[in-house]
Design a protein around this motif. Structure first.
Motif, mmCIF file in Angstrom:
data_model
loop_
_atom_site.group_PDB
_atom_site.id
_atom_site.type_symbol
_atom_site.label_atom_id
_atom_site.label_comp_id
_atom_site.label_asym_id
_atom_site.label_seq_id
_atom_site.Cartn_x
_atom_site.Cartn_y
_atom_site.Cartn_z
ATOM 1 N N LEU A 202 -32.178 45.858 -18.943
ATOM 2 C CA LEU A 202 -32.584 46.710 -20.056
ATOM 3 C C LEU A 202 -33.664 46.040 -20.900
ATOM 4 N N ALA A 203 -33.591 44.717 -20.989
ATOM 5 C CA ALA A 203 -34.640 43.989 -21.711
ATOM 6 C C ALA A 203 -35.982 44.151 -21.006
ATOM 7 N N LEU A 204 -35.974 44.119 -19.677
ATOM 8 C CA LEU A 204 -37.217 44.223 -18.913
ATOM 9 C C LEU A 204 -37.821 45.619 -18.987
ATOM 10 N N VAL A 205 -36.965 46.641 -19.076
ATOM 11 C CA VAL A 205 -37.488 48.016 -19.101
ATOM 12 C C VAL A 205 -37.507 48.590 -20.513
ATOM 13 N N GLY A 206 -37.047 47.812 -21.498
ATOM 14 C CA GLY A 206 -37.020 48.270 -22.879
ATOM 15 C C GLY A 206 -37.647 47.251 -23.805
ATOM 16 N N ASN A 207 -37.051 47.107 -24.973
ATOM 17 C CA ASN A 207 -37.572 46.179 -25.977
ATOM 18 C C ASN A 207 -37.046 44.776 -25.673
ATOM 19 N N PHE A 208 -37.873 43.977 -25.036
ATOM 20 C CA PHE A 208 -37.453 42.649 -24.583
ATOM 21 C C PHE A 208 -37.095 41.738 -25.748
#
Length: 278
Positions: A202-208
């Motif tokens: 989720l960090a990679l595809v969102g707000n890291f």
């Protein structure tokens, strides 16, 4: 074969009713409740779990050992597929959210509270808390219904995937508090690694950056539950704003779902790369 099975499982999930035919838990649940209330076993939760979880898993492992050498493993393919489908979560996540979405879009908070209780078993003191809990429900159900299952299947095969689902069912349907506690402890151990992998995804595809701040404190925290962690990470990764009634609140759910879809694509891309390299 694992990657092929995961592709077929997604196809069947989207375009077939086979999942609802395979996911029949009534017989297993009756046996669980019967063993729980047995005078000889009521005080021995570990033994009950051994019978209802370990025994089916051991039989599956034995069956796979016997048939996998036959016909280059082709006979094992349908068994792998059926086990993965059975191990996925119960119900229709998006379908169950439909009545709530309709009520929330109309800003009918009373109707939204009623359908949330009826369809999602969610209660809240205010509209804002209600939407927050539904957002958390969406994140947790997506994780435990799909991501945890495919992680354990790809890593250790159908035996691990089935173990995860049977523990989840024991925790959900168990009536003996001691047994429910033991099943929850084992499931917590099963959840520790995949929920953190999903958080990283989720960090990679969102707000890291926002996810990194959360994970800095929670990465090695054994005491935080998988549900708490995935909700904390999911909301900051998707930059979900404060809950409001109406269309804007529904947009929060859509943003979370889009975030989860991107994470799923990332996982499948990783599975495909791993398969090619090995």
């Amino acid at each position: 074969m694992s990657f092929l099975v995961l592709l077929l499982a997604v196809w069947i999930e989207k375009f077939s009713a086979l999942r609802h035919q395979v996911q029949r838990d009534s017989g297993w649940t009756r046996e669980l409740n019967k063993l729980e209330t047995s005078p000889r076993l009521s005080g021995r939760p570990w033994l009950v779990l051994s019978v209802v979880v370990l025994l089916p898993v051991a039989l599956l492992g034995l069956l796979l050992v016997v048939i996998e050498p036959v016909a280059y493993g082709l006979l094992a393919l349908p068994i792998h597929l059926l086990v993965v489908i059975y191990s996925l979560g119960r119900g229709d996540l998006l379908g169950d959210l439909g009545p709530f979405r309709d009520a929330w879009r109309r800003e009918d908070l009373q109707a939204a509270a009623l359908v949330a209780k009826r369809d999602l078993d969610i209660c809240a003191d205010s509209g804002e808390q209600l939407l927050e809990q539904v957002e958390g429900h969406l994140l947790w159900e997506a994780y435990q219904s799909f991501f945890a299952v495919i992680f354990w299947y790809f890593l250790l095969g159908p035996v691990a995937a089935l173990s995860y689902r049977l523990l989840a069912l024991a925790e959900e349907h168990g009536e003996n508090p001691a047994l429910v506690e033991r099943a929850g402890q084992l499931r917590h151990a099963f959840d520790w690694l995949p929920v953190r992998l999903l958080a990283a995804s989720l960090a990679l595809v969102g707000n890291f950056v926002a996810v990194s701040r959360v994970m800095l404190h929670e990465l090695l925290n054994w005491n935080i539950s998988a549900a708490q962690l995935i909700v904390k990470v999911g909301l900051v990764a998707g930059e979900i704003p404060a809950p409001v009634a109406g269309v804007e609140g529904i947009n929060n759910l859509d943003r979370i779902w889009a975030l989860l879809l991107r994470a799923a694509v990332l996982w499948y891309a990783g599975f495909a790369l791993w398969t090619v390299l090995h």
